[in-house]
Scaffold this active site. Structure first.
Site, PDB file in Angstrom:
ATOM      1  N   GLY A   1      15.837  10.452   3.903  1.00  0.00           N
ATOM      2  CA  GLY A   1      15.083   9.296   4.401  1.00  0.00           C
ATOM      3  C   GLY A   1      15.398   8.053   3.595  1.00  0.00           C
ATOM      4  O   GLY A   1      15.616   8.106   2.389  1.00  0.00           O
TER       5      GLY A   1
ATOM      6  N   GLY B   1      13.519   4.995   4.018  1.00  0.00           N
ATOM      7  CA  GLY B   1      12.467   3.991   4.142  1.00  0.00           C
ATOM      8  C   GLY B   1      12.155   3.409   2.777  1.00  0.00           C
ATOM      9  O   GLY B   1      12.956   3.509   1.847  1.00  0.00           O
ATOM     10  N   LEU B   2      10.965   2.843   2.657  1.00  0.00           N
ATOM     11  CA  LEU B   2      10.611   2.208   1.399  1.00  0.00           C
ATOM     12  C   LEU B   2      10.650   3.191   0.239  1.00  0.00           C
ATOM     13  O   LEU B   2      11.093   2.855  -0.852  1.00  0.00           O
ATOM     14  CB  LEU B   2       9.197   1.623   1.518  1.00  0.00           C
ATOM     15  CG  LEU B   2       9.115   0.139   1.298  1.00  0.00           C
ATOM     16  CD1 LEU B   2      10.131  -0.570   2.145  1.00  0.00           C
ATOM     17  CD2 LEU B   2       7.727  -0.363   1.595  1.00  0.00           C
TER      18      LEU B   2
ATOM     19  N   HIS C   1      -4.755   4.065  14.654  1.00  0.00           N
ATOM     20  CA  HIS C   1      -4.866   2.622  14.419  1.00  0.00           C
ATOM     21  C   HIS C   1      -5.660   1.979  15.551  1.00  0.00           C
ATOM     22  O   HIS C   1      -5.395   2.253  16.707  1.00  0.00           O
ATOM     23  CB  HIS C   1      -3.470   2.009  14.340  1.00  0.00           C
ATOM     24  CG  HIS C   1      -3.452   0.648  13.733  1.00  0.00           C
ATOM     25  ND1 HIS C   1      -3.951  -0.454  14.379  1.00  0.00           N
ATOM     26  CD2 HIS C   1      -3.019   0.212  12.530  1.00  0.00           C
ATOM     27  CE1 HIS C   1      -3.813  -1.505  13.585  1.00  0.00           C
ATOM     28  NE2 HIS C   1      -3.249  -1.133  12.465  1.00  0.00           N
TER      29      HIS C   1
ATOM     30  N   ARG D   1      -9.872   1.214   9.479  1.00  0.00           N
ATOM     31  CA  ARG D   1      -9.267   1.563  10.762  1.00  0.00           C
ATOM     32  C   ARG D   1      -9.978   2.713  11.477  1.00  0.00           C
ATOM     33  O   ARG D   1     -10.180   2.653  12.681  1.00  0.00           O
ATOM     34  CB  ARG D   1      -7.807   1.946  10.540  1.00  0.00           C
ATOM     35  CG  ARG D   1      -7.012   0.755  10.121  1.00  0.00           C
ATOM     36  CD  ARG D   1      -5.619   1.119   9.730  1.00  0.00           C
ATOM     37  NE  ARG D   1      -4.883  -0.107   9.425  1.00  0.00           N
ATOM     38  CZ  ARG D   1      -3.645  -0.136   8.961  1.00  0.00           C
ATOM     39  NH1 ARG D   1      -3.004   0.994   8.743  1.00  0.00           N
ATOM     40  NH2 ARG D   1      -3.044  -1.266   8.722  1.00  0.00           N
TER      41      ARG D   1
ATOM     42  N   HIS E   1      -1.014   6.609  14.393  1.00  0.00           N
ATOM     43  CA  HIS E   1      -0.321   5.644  13.562  1.00  0.00           C
ATOM     44  C   HIS E   1       0.243   6.209  12.259  1.00  0.00           C
ATOM     45  O   HIS E   1       1.422   6.123  11.990  1.00  0.00           O
ATOM     46  CB  HIS E   1      -1.289   4.504  13.257  1.00  0.00           C
ATOM     47  CG  HIS E   1      -0.705   3.410  12.436  1.00  0.00           C
ATOM     48  ND1 HIS E   1       0.410   2.719  12.821  1.00  0.00           N
ATOM     49  CD2 HIS E   1      -1.096   2.871  11.253  1.00  0.00           C
ATOM     50  CE1 HIS E   1       0.694   1.800  11.904  1.00  0.00           C
ATOM     51  NE2 HIS E   1      -0.193   1.880  10.932  1.00  0.00           N
TER      52      HIS E   1
ATOM     53  N   GLU F   1       5.086   8.523   2.841  1.00  0.00           N
ATOM     54  CA  GLU F   1       4.166   9.086   3.829  1.00  0.00           C
ATOM     55  C   GLU F   1       4.327  10.593   3.977  1.00  0.00           C
ATOM     56  O   GLU F   1       3.418  11.280   4.431  1.00  0.00           O
ATOM     57  CB  GLU F   1       4.374   8.398   5.189  1.00  0.00           C
ATOM     58  CG  GLU F   1       3.270   8.710   6.192  1.00  0.00           C
ATOM     59  CD  GLU F   1       3.462   8.027   7.549  1.00  0.00           C
ATOM     60  OE1 GLU F   1       4.323   7.141   7.650  1.00  0.00           O
ATOM     61  OE2 GLU F   1       2.737   8.406   8.494  1.00  0.00           O
TER      62      GLU F   1
ATOM     63  N   ARG G   1      -6.413   5.925   5.399  1.00  0.00           N
ATOM     64  CA  ARG G   1      -5.663   4.960   4.613  1.00  0.00           C
ATOM     65  C   ARG G   1      -6.125   3.549   4.915  1.00  0.00           C
ATOM     66  O   ARG G   1      -6.353   3.200   6.070  1.00  0.00           O
ATOM     67  CB  ARG G   1      -4.167   5.082   4.927  1.00  0.00           C
ATOM     68  CG  ARG G   1      -3.318   4.078   4.162  1.00  0.00           C
ATOM     69  CD  ARG G   1      -1.835   4.306   4.373  1.00  0.00           C
ATOM     70  NE  ARG G   1      -1.410   4.034   5.746  1.00  0.00           N
ATOM     71  CZ  ARG G   1      -1.263   2.815   6.254  1.00  0.00           C
ATOM     72  NH1 ARG G   1      -1.507   1.758   5.526  1.00  0.00           N
ATOM     73  NH2 ARG G   1      -0.866   2.665   7.505  1.00  0.00           N
TER      74      ARG G   1
END
Lengths: 247, 214, 638
Positions: C41, C43-44, C267, C331, C402, C426, C436
């Site tokens: 992965g 991602g961030l 979400h 949320r 979400h 995640e 979250r």
């Protein structure tokens, strides 16, 4: 709203080595709310259910930000609506009964892999050549230590929003990647953090761009007109300036 | 060194500088040509004589030819590279919203080059003694050429194409040199338009006026 | 039964991380070069950790399924990234960020982990700024922040509605720097098919080259999963349509415990479904709730256009129910409130499955220009998708799947129960408890990747310096590759009548209806049966055209859906087990008289870490949650 019908003419090509050709499909029951990719999903569902290979295309986020999707639709990258990616292009922007020709991006630097999928790794190689600021995790100073005017920072943001979809190359008559490269150069040229390596960066990125076989910029502005993120031509001018400064 | 001279950006830089130099030369040429409108051939012929003999002009002349050569060679090289960058063409031709002038630079430029060659045969080569004629009376040669309808039509067509070429050329050169911003670029575009109309028009009216005088 | 040792360092909360860092074992620079790390992965968390580990000198191999690492789904995060900088001088601090997260997560997260992420949040902002991420600024040149749901301070850094993109491109640039330096090798267009375990340790992976269909083997001293969440199990979600659970699921089947799988964030503000072929739900950032007011008509079935409904006939139900936080409740609360109104028949739009998010008052107060400046790109996106103009009439929004708080169980070092396998971002369960808070996913992913994992992985790798490079020829690799190939052959051989997408949609509907915003025992049990039947149908009626040794997108999808079928069962099992309501997990049987979640701290204050048990029921392992530093309270936003 009533359902719509379309005549599709799609480029099909098994892989990089084989020759491709256009195949025509009739598709009905298309809802105007469907996105262009969902329209293709509907076609693919039909193809798969009858055991045929679906039309291959790159896609992922489907909200206009990942830059995966991109098709040349009736002579225009990402289709007729400026400022939209293919995944955001709703079918309501077409007329019922329209003929739609769908082609992959065409450029020497973007060889076709399958159907509408092209290899855009040339973009990554340009970024690897110099699209970064060399700061090691942990070495950064306090974020507010360097003040940056809001105008500069906003301008850098406007350049930084490039999604790397390749529409600029696809729309340029010369298949030039100048808008893509200039967006990154500009982002870093506008921020003080980018200044230290500015010269090395622009030399390396331009050199890599040339090596990948993109064409030359002739300032036609097609890239700006078709960029889904509306990245401006002023970035290319800035790239040129940065390049002259680097020698 | 190769990197500097032959990168995509440098080649454009050279194109732009060469182009801008040629843009400077055109009004000078136009200024001399406008003397054709006088009944007296003397001013035009002495201007031509001055241009042909004054030492400093000689230096500029060499520079000018070099510039033309560079502009042409680079232009053709860039164009070939650009064509090679898209080996497989699109089925549906590109409909991206751009100015038509910008897309046909090689063709408008090529037409101007052809005209230039004819022009050389008509005048410059006479001066060099390669073609027969009186280098001290270009006035008469010009007047004579403008009596040939076919030549005048060709002349007009070429200047219309030159106008197209110039309209994109001027603003494009500024962009290539990195001089583009939200305030000045529209101004430069406006000036390009004015230049691209006024200069070719200046050349084009000369045969028209000559016709009318006759 | 596995033992869950969270390895939380001793000492006061605020000293744990510092103490850990100063005492953990290190690997000397010469040895780092000899150690291979695989990361799944980009991602961030994935790109960030790859960059940071590369900078340290490890030999890193990174894999992603996209054509470029720049497309990982972190790119789509809109609203912002939290940090406890207290630039607004509004009383923020590391402790307050920690407390907000613990409370926001409804006291189902581990104190030490949450405190640590709050602590590194400031470093993350410093680092991104240094990398050239153009965060929004004030006129004076300092960084700007805005408010997000569930908190009373302004700590969210942002770059218009594209914060995730900007942070991801920052991470991508640092990854590129290491690729150039030669410490990181990038393998795009690869799907991870299995983890290879040798002598009880994660030693490699089997991947499918999505371009050629070739099955490849890669080995390493440690494997890091940064593969994101599994929200696409609902089919329609705010996630990228190719996001999937497969890497995490394969890890689970190879011995990594899966924690709290039923904790899924729905979400509250996405654009509602518009057509039956819809492939995803587009998010409208939570930041919109800073200025937008949410309402439905006071009269049931009022079908008048929103603008024709007078003020006194509008029910601003969030402001009514939660006067303190109003439209900025967390949320889970906002989503359930919307569902409650729609289920009661007050919903708007053709389907009645939508509520209004109205900017009329904000435009009146600040002017259209200001609103356009703040949310212009979101408004435009809304208009393009729906054909409606949100400057003129309220947006219609509805909740959508979400983010998954659940994920692979990890200890304080972010290592799973399978030694040598780490999980970050995640894909792990660690920091968000049962819900979250907005803008903390980017914070956690970046914190895990840049600042936590590089410090903790050395403790494991210091024991590996004598392990030579691992050959990919062993029997474990043979076995894993054989299994992967067999499964591909099986998927291709069914030759039924339905596409994997059709099955995915049906699975998503089951999960949305019975294991979504609210759950109850009867529904969950029903869902368990339905999923079981659907799974059987899938394996007998699936159609995957084409071949394995080729680019085959249908085959990719089929593999992912097959894994979702199995994960769905575990999610339902977990939801059934947790007989309480907490955060996003709302069991209808356990609610207060006014419809709020009723937690059961005495019996359920634990992390449910599920252990794979072959074809038998998974084994539940409990990690009790000890709250030494905060007092357990009813989570109230009233």
């Amino acid at each position: 709203m009533p359902d719509m019908k379309f005549k599709l003419k799609i480029w099909r090509q098994k892989n990089e080595k084989t020759k491709g050709s256009f195949v025509s499909y009739d598709l009905d029951n298309v809802s105007p709310d469907m996105s262009f990719l969902e329209m293709l999903d509907a076609l693919n569902k039909r193809l798969v259910e009858s055991g045929k290979e679906p039309v291959a295309f790159d896609h992922d986020c489907r909200e206009g930000i990942c830059g995966s999707c991109g098709m040349y639709i009736n002579g225009l990258p990402h289709g007729p609506v400026p400022g939209l990616t293919t995944c955001h292009l709703a079918m309501r922007y077409f007329n019922d009964g329209d003929s739609i020709t769908i082609e992959p991006w065409r450029a020497k630097a973007f060889p076709v892999i399958k159907d509408l999928i092209v290899d855009r790794s040339a973009f990554d190689r340009i970024q690897v050549a110099g699209g970064f600021i060399s700061v090691t995790a942990g070495a950064a100073s306090e974020a507010n230590a360097i003040l940056i005017t809001k105008t500069k920072s906003d301008e850098a943001f406007d350049s930084a929003i490039c999604i790397g979809c390749g529409a600029c190359v696809a729309s340029c008559k010369n298949a030039s990647a100048m808008l893509f490269v200039s967006a990154k150069i500009s982002q870093f040229a506008l921020l003080p953090q980018g200044h230290v390596e500015a010269k090395a960066r622009v030399r390396a990125m331009v050199q890599e761009m040339d090596r990948q076989g993109f064409g030359n910029c002739s300032n036609t502005g097609a890239c700006e007109a078709r960029c889904p993120k509306q990245i401006k031509l002023t970035n290319i001018a800035r790239l040129n300036r940065e390049y002259y400064k680097a020698y | 060194m190769n990197k500097i001279l032959f990168s995509a950006v440098s080649k454009k830089f050279v194109m732009a500088l060469a182009g801008l130099f040629l843009l400077l030369f055109l009004p000078v040429h136009l200024g001399i040509n406008l003397m054709l409108l006088k009944d007296d051939p003397q001013p035009f012929n002495s201007a031509a004589h001055f241009m042909a003999t004054f030492p400093l002009v000689k230096v500029v002349e060499v520079l000018l030819f070099l510039t033309i050569l560079i502009h042409v060679v680079y232009g053709i090289t860039l164009q070939i590279q650009n064509w090679l960058s898209r080996p497989v063409r699109y089925e549906v031709s590109n409909r991206a919203e751009t100015s038509a002038f910008s897309r046909f630079m090689i063709w408008t430029g090529g037409s101007v080059l052809i005209f230039l060659i004819i022009h050389f045969f008509n005048f410059y080569f006479i001066k060099l003694g390669l073609v027969e004629g009186d280098p001290e009376n270009f006035y008469a040669i010009a007047w004579q050429l403008f009596t040939i309808p076919g030549y005048v039509i060709l002349y007009w067509v070429c200047f219309i194409l030159l106008g197209f070429h110039l309209f994109h050329a001027l603003q494009s050169a500024f962009q290539t040199l990195g001089l583009n911003n939200d305030f000045w670029t529209p101004v430069i575009k406006g000036l390009s338009l004015i230049y691209a109309i006024v200069v070719p028009l200046g050349f084009a009216v000369i045969p028209l006026v000559i016709w009318l005088i006759k | 039964m596995i033992t869950l040792n969270a390895k939380i360092p001793e000492g006061p909360l605020e000293e744990k991380w510092t103490r850990y860092k100063s005492t953990t074992k290190l690997v000397n620079p010469a040895n780092k070069k000899k150690l291979d790390i695989i990361i799944i992965g980009t991602g961030l968390s994935g790109a960030g950790s790859a960059a940071a580990l590369g900078e340290l000198g490890y030999n890193v191999k990174v894999f992603c399924y996209q054509d470029s690492p720049r497309r990982a789904h972190s790119v789509a995060a809109q609203g912002g990234i939290n940090a406890a900088k207290n630039y607004k001088h509004d009383g923020d601090s590391v402790y307050r960020l920690f407390y907000d997260m613990i409370k926001g997560g409804d006291f189902r997260a581990r104190e030490a982990n949450v405190y640590r992420i709050a602590e590194v949040s400031n470093q993350v902002i410093d680092h991104y700024t240094a990398l050239g991420v153009p965060f929004a600024r004030e006129y004076g040149g300092t960084l700007d922040t805005r408010s997000f749901g569930g908190v009373q301070v302004s700590r969210t850094f942002y770059a218009k509605g594209q914060t995730g993109q900007q942070c991801l491109l920052g991470a991508y640039s640092s990854l590129n720097r290491q690729i150039k330096a030669g410490t990181v090798t990038m393998y795009p267009r690869r799907d991870m098919l299995d983890i290879v375990v040798i002598d009880g340790r994660a030693r490699g992976i089997i991947v499918r080259n999505l371009l050629t269909g070739e099955i490849e083997r890669h080995s390493a001293h440690a494997v890091v999963l940064a593969s994101g969440g599994y929200g696409t199990i609902y089919y329609l979600s705010t996630l990228a349509v190719n996001s999937n659970a497969s890497a995490a699921w394969k890890a689970y089947k190879k011995g990594a415990a899966f924690a709290n799988p039923s904790f899924v964030q729905i979400h509250p503000s996405s654009i509602p479904q518009l057509n039956e072929f819809q492939s995803k739900l587009t998010l409208m950032s939570e930041s919109l709730r800073n200025d937008g007011r949410i309402w439905v008509p006071k009269n049931k079935g009022d079908k008048r256009p929103a603008n024709d409904i007078p003020e006194e006939e509008r029910d601003y139900y969030l402001e009514r129910r939660y006067p303190t936080f109003g439209n900025l409740v967390p949320r889970d609360v906002a989503s359930r409130a919307a569902k409650e109104r729609c289920d009661a028949g007050y919903g708007v739009g053709e389907t009645g499955l939508a509520v209004n998010l109205d900017f009329r008052d904000a435009i009146k107060k600040h002017g259209k220009k200001v609103i356009e400046n703040r949310y212009g790109n979101l408004f435009e996106m809304y208009q393009h998708i729906t054909g409606l103009d949100p400057y003129e009439e309220p947006m219609r929004i509805y909740p959508a799947g979400h983010y998954t708080m659940g994920g692979l169980w990890v200890d304080y070092e972010l290592m799973t129960t399978l030694p040598g396998l780490f999980s970050i971002g995640e894909s792990n369960f660690s920091d968000h408890g049962a819900n979250r808070l907005g803008a903390s996913s980017l914070m956690q992913a970046a914190g895990d990747g840049y600042f936590i994992l590089p410090n903790t992985i050395s403790n494991y790798l210091s024991g590996e310096i004598r392990t030579p490079r691992i050959p990919t020829t062993g029997s474990e690799f043979d076995e894993a590759e054989k299994n992967a190939k067999e499964r591909i052959a099986k998927l291709l051989s069914i030759k039924g009548k339905n596409t994997s997408t059709t099955f995915h949609k049906r699975l998503g509907k089951i999960m949305w209806d019975y294991c979504g915003m609210t759950r109850n025992e009867e529904g969950l049990k029903k869902a368990l049966k339905m999923v079981e039947e659907l799974k059987k149908e899938f394996w007998s009626d699936l159609m995957v055209p084409g071949e394995g040794a080729d680019l085959n997108q249908e085959l990719e999808k089929a593999g992912r859906v097959a894994d979702f079928m199995e994960l769905a069962k575990l999610m339902i099992t977990d939801a059934l087990n947790r007989k309480e309501s907490c955060g996003a997990h709302f069991r209808e049987e356990y609610q207060t008289p006014d419809g709020e979640a009723m937690r059961n701290d005495r019996e359920y204050s634990y992390v449910a870490a599920w252990e794979y048990n072959g074809d038998d029921e998974p084994v539940l392992n409990k990690e009790p949650l000890k709250f030494e530093f905060v007092e357990l309270k009813e989570r109230s936003y009233k």
